[in-house]
Write a protein that holds these residues in place. Structure first.
Motif, short mmCIF file in Angstrom:
data_model
loop_
_atom_site.label_atom_id
_atom_site.label_comp_id
_atom_site.label_asym_id
_atom_site.label_seq_id
_atom_site.Cartn_x
_atom_site.Cartn_y
_atom_site.Cartn_z
N LEU A 102 0.82 -1.21 0.00
CA LEU A 102 0.00 0.00 0.00
C LEU A 102 0.85 1.26 0.00
N LEU A 103 0.37 2.25 -0.69
CA LEU A 103 0.95 3.58 -0.69
C LEU A 103 0.30 4.34 0.45
N LYS A 104 1.10 4.87 1.35
CA LYS A 104 0.60 5.60 2.52
C LYS A 104 -0.43 4.80 3.31
N GLU A 105 -0.26 3.49 3.31
CA GLU A 105 -1.13 2.56 4.05
C GLU A 105 -2.60 2.65 3.63
N ARG A 106 -2.85 3.09 2.37
CA ARG A 106 -4.24 3.28 1.91
C ARG A 106 -4.49 2.79 0.49
N VAL A 107 -3.57 3.04 -0.41
CA VAL A 107 -3.82 2.83 -1.83
C VAL A 107 -3.01 1.64 -2.33
N SER A 108 -3.68 0.67 -2.94
CA SER A 108 -3.01 -0.53 -3.43
C SER A 108 -2.03 -0.19 -4.56
N ILE A 109 -0.81 -0.67 -4.41
CA ILE A 109 0.23 -0.46 -5.43
C ILE A 109 0.25 -1.68 -6.33
N PRO A 110 0.11 -1.49 -7.65
CA PRO A 110 0.16 -2.65 -8.55
C PRO A 110 1.59 -3.13 -8.79
N GLU A 111 1.71 -4.45 -8.95
CA GLU A 111 3.00 -5.03 -9.31
C GLU A 111 3.24 -4.90 -10.82
N TYR A 112 2.15 -5.01 -11.58
CA TYR A 112 2.20 -4.92 -13.04
C TYR A 112 1.07 -4.05 -13.55
N MET A 113 1.27 -3.46 -14.70
CA MET A 113 0.23 -2.75 -15.44
C MET A 113 -0.05 -3.61 -16.67
N TRP A 114 -1.29 -3.56 -17.16
CA TRP A 114 -1.61 -4.27 -18.40
C TRP A 114 -2.52 -3.41 -19.26
N SER A 115 -2.51 -3.68 -20.54
CA SER A 115 -3.37 -2.95 -21.46
C SER A 115 -3.73 -3.85 -22.64
N ALA A 116 -4.97 -3.70 -23.10
CA ALA A 116 -5.45 -4.46 -24.27
C ALA A 116 -6.11 -3.50 -25.25
N TYR A 117 -5.85 -3.69 -26.52
CA TYR A 117 -6.35 -2.82 -27.57
C TYR A 117 -7.19 -3.64 -28.55
N CYS A 118 -8.23 -3.01 -29.07
CA CYS A 118 -9.06 -3.67 -30.07
C CYS A 118 -9.56 -2.65 -31.07
N CYS A 119 -9.50 -3.02 -32.32
CA CYS A 119 -10.03 -2.21 -33.41
C CYS A 119 -10.92 -3.13 -34.25
N PRO A 120 -12.25 -3.10 -34.02
CA PRO A 120 -13.13 -4.04 -34.73
C PRO A 120 -13.28 -3.75 -36.23
N GLU A 121 -13.12 -2.50 -36.62
CA GLU A 121 -13.21 -2.13 -38.04
C GLU A 121 -11.89 -1.53 -38.46
N TYR A 122 -11.20 -2.20 -39.37
CA TYR A 122 -9.86 -1.76 -39.71
C TYR A 122 -9.56 -1.97 -41.18
N THR A 123 -8.53 -1.23 -41.65
CA THR A 123 -8.04 -1.40 -43.01
C THR A 123 -7.03 -2.55 -43.00
N SER A 124 -6.37 -2.78 -44.08
CA SER A 124 -5.45 -3.92 -44.16
C SER A 124 -4.29 -3.75 -43.18
N THR A 125 -4.33 -4.51 -42.13
CA THR A 125 -3.28 -4.55 -41.12
C THR A 125 -3.43 -5.85 -40.35
N PRO A 126 -2.37 -6.38 -39.81
CA PRO A 126 -2.51 -7.61 -39.04
C PRO A 126 -3.01 -7.39 -37.62
N TYR A 127 -3.29 -6.16 -37.23
CA TYR A 127 -3.64 -5.88 -35.83
C TYR A 127 -5.13 -5.65 -35.66
N LEU A 128 -5.81 -6.64 -35.17
CA LEU A 128 -7.21 -6.50 -34.78
C LEU A 128 -7.27 -6.31 -33.27
N THR A 129 -6.55 -7.13 -32.53
CA THR A 129 -6.44 -7.00 -31.08
C THR A 129 -4.97 -7.11 -30.69
N TYR A 130 -4.68 -6.58 -29.52
CA TYR A 130 -3.29 -6.53 -29.10
C TYR A 130 -3.24 -6.32 -27.59
N ALA A 131 -2.18 -6.76 -26.92
CA ALA A 131 -2.09 -6.59 -25.47
C ALA A 131 -0.63 -6.50 -25.03
#
Length: 188
Positions: A102-131
């Motif tokens: 905890l930060l200041k004994e109150r706020v949970s500190i994450p060990e890792y961050m994560w992110s996921a991306y999605c583009c359901p309508e796209y032009t020619s590219t290999p990336y529909l989803t990504y993380a």
């Protein structure tokens, strides 16, 4: 947008983080306000301002937030957004330590961050989803993201959304599906 009260009432302090939790001190000099929804992903001033709420913030180490994690956010925006012909969806979260810190004994500190991306309508590219998953602690084990030689321990591992879901399921001990319908991973 209305400013956050400088002296929040006790009810608010009991239920969420407040600005005092992030003020630098000898006990927490290395943590910054890490945005879950990145400012750089917003197009309008109103939307950018909205990212500065404390409900969109987690304690993120400065070396991660201003380094590899920031680079990932910009890379994904530049890699995916030009190919989206509609909305781009981004989900970002944090993976807590198995033994809470905890930060200041109150706020949970994450060990890792994560992110996921999605583009359901796209032009020619290999990336529909990504993380990706990034270290918020250079001293974490190698079970999720291996420590690299030149990263000072704040490595970011790029992966498929399915791989991220598997990591979250193992760590959080629950079934996870980040995207539904048009954003279901296909052939990642």
């Amino acid at each position: 947008m209305e400013d956050f009260p400088q002296t929040p009432d006790d009810d608010l302090k009991e239920s969420q983080a407040v600005l005092d939790d992030y003020r630098s001190s000898s006990s927490n000099p290395e943590y910054t306000k890490g945005h879950l929804t990145p400012v750089c992903h917003q197009e309008t001033l109103h939307d950018r301002e909205a990212t500065y709420t404390l409900t969109n913030i987690v304690p993120q180490r400065a070396a991660s937030n201003n380094g590899p994690w920031s680079a990932l956010e910009k890379k994904m925006l530049n890699k995916i957004k030009p190919h989206c012909t509609g909305e781009m969806y981004v989900i970002t979260g944090a993976i807590p330590y198995q033994n809470e810190r905890l930060l200041k004994e109150r706020v949970s500190i994450p060990e890792y961050m994560w992110s996921a991306y999605c583009c359901p309508e796209y032009t020619s590219t290999p990336y529909l989803t990504y993380a990706a998953v990034g270290r918020n602690d250079p001293d974490s084990g190698n079970d999720i993201v291996e420590r690299g030689r030149n990263s000072k321990g704040y490595d970011v591992k790029e992966m498929t959304v399915q791989d991220l879901e598997n990591i979250l399921e193992r760590r959080l001990n629950m079934q996870i599906m980040l995207f539904r319908n048009k954003c279901i991973p296909t052939g990642e």
